[in-house]
Design an enzyme around this catalytic site. Sequence first.
Site, PDB file in Angstrom:
ATOM      1  N   SER A 126     -42.793  93.306  67.147  1.00 55.66           N
ATOM      2  CA  SER A 126     -42.531  92.885  68.530  1.00 55.66           C
ATOM      3  C   SER A 126     -41.630  91.666  68.583  1.00 55.66           C
ATOM      4  O   SER A 126     -41.405  90.962  67.597  1.00 55.66           O
ATOM      5  CB  SER A 126     -43.843  92.570  69.250  1.00 55.66           C
ATOM      6  N   VAL A 127     -41.159  91.388  69.792  1.00 58.67           N
ATOM      7  CA  VAL A 127     -40.332  90.217  70.067  1.00 58.67           C
ATOM      8  C   VAL A 127     -41.096  88.916  69.819  1.00 58.67           C
ATOM      9  O   VAL A 127     -40.490  87.868  69.587  1.00 58.67           O
ATOM     10  CB  VAL A 127     -39.817  90.279  71.522  1.00 58.67           C
ATOM     11  N   LYS A 128     -42.424  88.967  69.839  1.00 60.63           N
ATOM     12  CA  LYS A 128     -43.224  87.752  69.662  1.00 60.63           C
ATOM     13  C   LYS A 128     -43.070  87.148  68.276  1.00 60.63           C
ATOM     14  O   LYS A 128     -43.365  85.970  68.063  1.00 60.63           O
ATOM     15  CB  LYS A 128     -44.704  88.043  69.941  1.00 60.63           C
ATOM     16  N   ASP A 129     -42.589  87.946  67.309  1.00 65.46           N
ATOM     17  CA  ASP A 129     -42.328  87.400  65.975  1.00 65.46           C
ATOM     18  C   ASP A 129     -41.357  86.223  66.052  1.00 65.46           C
ATOM     19  O   ASP A 129     -41.476  85.248  65.295  1.00 65.46           O
ATOM     20  CB  ASP A 129     -41.725  88.465  65.061  1.00 65.46           C
TER      21      ASP A 129
ATOM     22  N   ALA B  50     -43.135  82.996  67.517  1.00 63.08           N
ATOM     23  CA  ALA B  50     -44.168  82.535  66.595  1.00 63.08           C
ATOM     24  C   ALA B  50     -43.552  81.887  65.354  1.00 63.08           C
ATOM     25  O   ALA B  50     -43.965  80.801  64.930  1.00 63.08           O
ATOM     26  CB  ALA B  50     -45.070  83.701  66.200  1.00 63.08           C
TER      27      ALA B  50
END
Length: 376
Positions: A38-41, A44
């Site tokens: 996901s884009v959240k990588d 984070a």
Amino acid sequence: MTVLDAVGSTPLVRLEKLAPAGSAALFAKWEALNPGGSVKDRAAKFLIEEALRQGLLRPDGVIIEATSGNFGIALAMIGAVLGHRVIIVVDPKLPPAHRRVMEAYGAEIVVVTEPDESGGYFRPRLETANRLAVEIEHAFRPDQHFSLMNAAAHYQGTGPEILSQMEGRLDYLVVAVSTAGQLRGLSEYTRRHSPATRVIGVDAVGSGIFASERHAYLQSGIGLAWPPSNLDLDLVDAMYQVGDRDAFATCRHLARREGLLAGSSSGSVAFVGLHLAQRAAPGARIACVLSDTGQRYLETVYDDGWLAAQGLDVDLPLSEVRSRAAALEPLSRGSVLRAVSAAEPFTPRHAPATTAVLNSAAEAAMAADSSPMAAV
């Protein structure tokens, strides 16, 4: 080199079949190909690296976060690579697939079972994570919902990637809103480097970000009960809300016609992209940020039995999805401004002091248009 070096540099693909012939050019920034799915990588990794650089997270520190979604998966993956203990605070609504992925990476799961007075779990999750961060030695809270590092990550990484891949010609950029980190960072970047680009924010029907009337919805990775601190409406050109049926039906057409198995928030974003493709001039160029893989939604969005149990019929022909998208109308800016101004600010107890430190660094980086921080 580690798997974290694979974060970012995701492909931009042309959506050839979703929009009818003669429509504007529609593209998808395919964030599912980040190693954590996901884009959240991006946010984070960016946040953790900066916390380590500033000494806010010790090499032997413990990462504690409240999240039921992709940010928790990203932190679990990063913790595995860097050797950090990771504790993720969730609630009973955590999708089983998300929990299995976090635990596969070695994260510890703490489940909050008592809702607050409104029946929700968001405040109890945040306050539990904040309390654990006080009680556990060498703990660090990324605090994604209040962190401007989210925006800085996309300003530094995703924004330049998209403009480069679009060869500098981008008329519309369509982004989902949850913490508003993507929206803020990409808006800031395009305002400076592609001022003709119109940035479009997409929320779920039932969310409290753009509207005062809230109710339950089935999409995940999109929406909040209140306007997030990263939200800056001056940077958003138009706002839309998309219902579960349209989001899920679009997900299925993305999979069956474009070969993109995407999560539910991506369905909403692509639905708004389809709307713009049919409304904009034929030569316009539209990019949609599709946030995550649909493999975590096989038991929900892509499961006929689950959808039937929710009372949702999403098996719509593409012609109907196109018609529904074409008929979509943007939210009134005035109504959104009234809803946002009337919303009660969310102020959790024991908020981590490190958030303010990282927010200052993020603001300085974006204002200077460069940063000593590691680029995504």
